[in-house]
Enzyme design. Structure first.
Site, PDB file in Angstrom:
ATOM      1  N   MET A  77       0.735  -1.183   0.080  1.00 34.02           N
ATOM      2  CA  MET A  77      -0.069   0.032   0.058  1.00 34.02           C
ATOM      3  C   MET A  77       1.063   1.404  -0.121  1.00 34.02           C
ATOM      4  O   MET A  77       1.093   1.943   1.093  1.00 34.02           O
ATOM      5  CB  MET A  77      -0.949   0.110   1.177  1.00 34.02           C
ATOM      6  CG  MET A  77      -1.717  -1.298   1.370  1.00 34.02           C
ATOM      7  SD  MET A  77      -2.894  -1.398   2.499  1.00 34.02           S
ATOM      8  CE  MET A  77      -1.568  -1.605   3.885  1.00 34.02           C
ATOM      9  N   ASP A  78       1.348   1.648  -1.348  1.00 35.55           N
ATOM     10  CA  ASP A  78       2.446   2.654  -1.507  1.00 35.55           C
ATOM     11  C   ASP A  78       1.565   4.063  -1.814  1.00 35.55           C
ATOM     12  O   ASP A  78       0.723   3.920  -2.540  1.00 35.55           O
ATOM     13  CB  ASP A  78       3.323   2.135  -2.294  1.00 35.55           C
ATOM     14  CG  ASP A  78       4.609   3.094  -2.439  1.00 35.55           C
ATOM     15  OD1 ASP A  78       4.779   3.874  -1.313  1.00 35.55           O
ATOM     16  OD2 ASP A  78       5.292   3.264  -3.391  1.00 35.55           O
ATOM     17  N   GLY A  79       2.110   5.231  -1.061  1.00 31.62           N
ATOM     18  CA  GLY A  79       1.702   6.371  -1.698  1.00 31.62           C
ATOM     19  C   GLY A  79       0.681   7.261  -0.810  1.00 31.62           C
ATOM     20  O   GLY A  79       0.061   8.199  -1.162  1.00 31.62           O
TER      21      GLY A  79
END
Length: 245
Positions: free
Chosen positions: A44-46
């Site tokens: 879960m990047d960003g």
């Protein structure tokens, strides 16, 4: 008059949600005619970039990311995907600013609404009869540490049994992720293509999908596209797995 308008708006929203839900279930039924992944993993990047992009205060990005996760889990449940693994917090994340780490830990506690251990026990009891879907949350995790710990456990077990040779199966049995099959698809948001020390052992045959959307922006269309790509190349990967066996 204001109350009437409010009730009317609520009613319209409920109707729209019902239509949306029905349309989604029809779409899922069509998708389910092809092979579906058994195990999906998410990096879960960003979240921080989303908060900066939206000019939000610190921590708001992770809260928006939690909402995106809840939607994604709902879609996976409706599709009948058996396992979902999320990379919630890496060991390396503890190197971030103390206030950010504290904010993340507070968010986890807020959403769990209890001490982590007690909440985990409650969840296990509540889902003891559940065989439809399993959620694995990786907290204070990285793959290198998992592999090292698995090797150590394998060595101890072999010594206890007066056995000298360690087989591949011994290490795999002692992996933290041995409770689930290897992921069919690994999705990392925000366009990043690095694994960032996540499931390095388990993703040798996984399909990688990296949409440009930041994690709080990820939605149904990204999930469906990943599954369609999986279905398109499913026969190839199945043949490859059989050759490796």
């Amino acid at each position: 008059m204001v109350d009437q308008i409010r009730h009317m708006c609520v009613g319209i929203n409920q109707i729209l949600e019902q239509i949306h839900g029905f349309s989604r279930r029809c779409l899922f039924r069509v998708i389910s005619m092809g092979p579906l992944p058994i195990h999906l993993a998410f990096i879960m990047d960003g979240n921080r970039r989303y908060a900066k992009k939206q000019d939000l205060e610190d921590g708001s990005g992770h809260k928006a990311g939690f909402s995106a996760l809840m939607s994604m889990l709902q879609y996976c449940y409706e599709l009948g995907i058996k396992y979902v693994t999320v990379y919630a917090f890496s060991i390396d994340n503890f190197r971030r600013k103390p206030e950010e780490v504290r904010s993340l830990m507070d968010l986890m506690l807020e959403k769990i609404n209890d001490q982590v251990r007690a909440a985990a026990e409650e969840v296990m009891q509540a889902t003891a009869e559940n065989s439809r879907v399993g959620l694995l949350v990786c907290v204070a995790y990285n793959s290198a540490d998992e592999i090292v710990q698995a090797v150590k456990k394998s060595c101890v077990t072999k010594l206890d049994r007066d056995m000298e040779t360690i087989q591949l199966v011994d290490i795999e049995e002692n992996m933290q992720m041995s409770v689930a099959p290897d992921p069919d698809i690994l999705i990392r948001s925000s366009g990043e293509t690095r694994l960032s020390n996540f499931l390095l052992w388990q993703t040798g045959s996984s399909q990688l999908f990296s949409p440009d959307a930041l994690w709080p922006e990820i939605g149904l269309r990204h999930l469906l596209w990943a599954i369609l790509n999986f279905q398109k190349s499913h026969s190839y990967f199945e043949k490859k797995k059989k050759k490796q066996m």
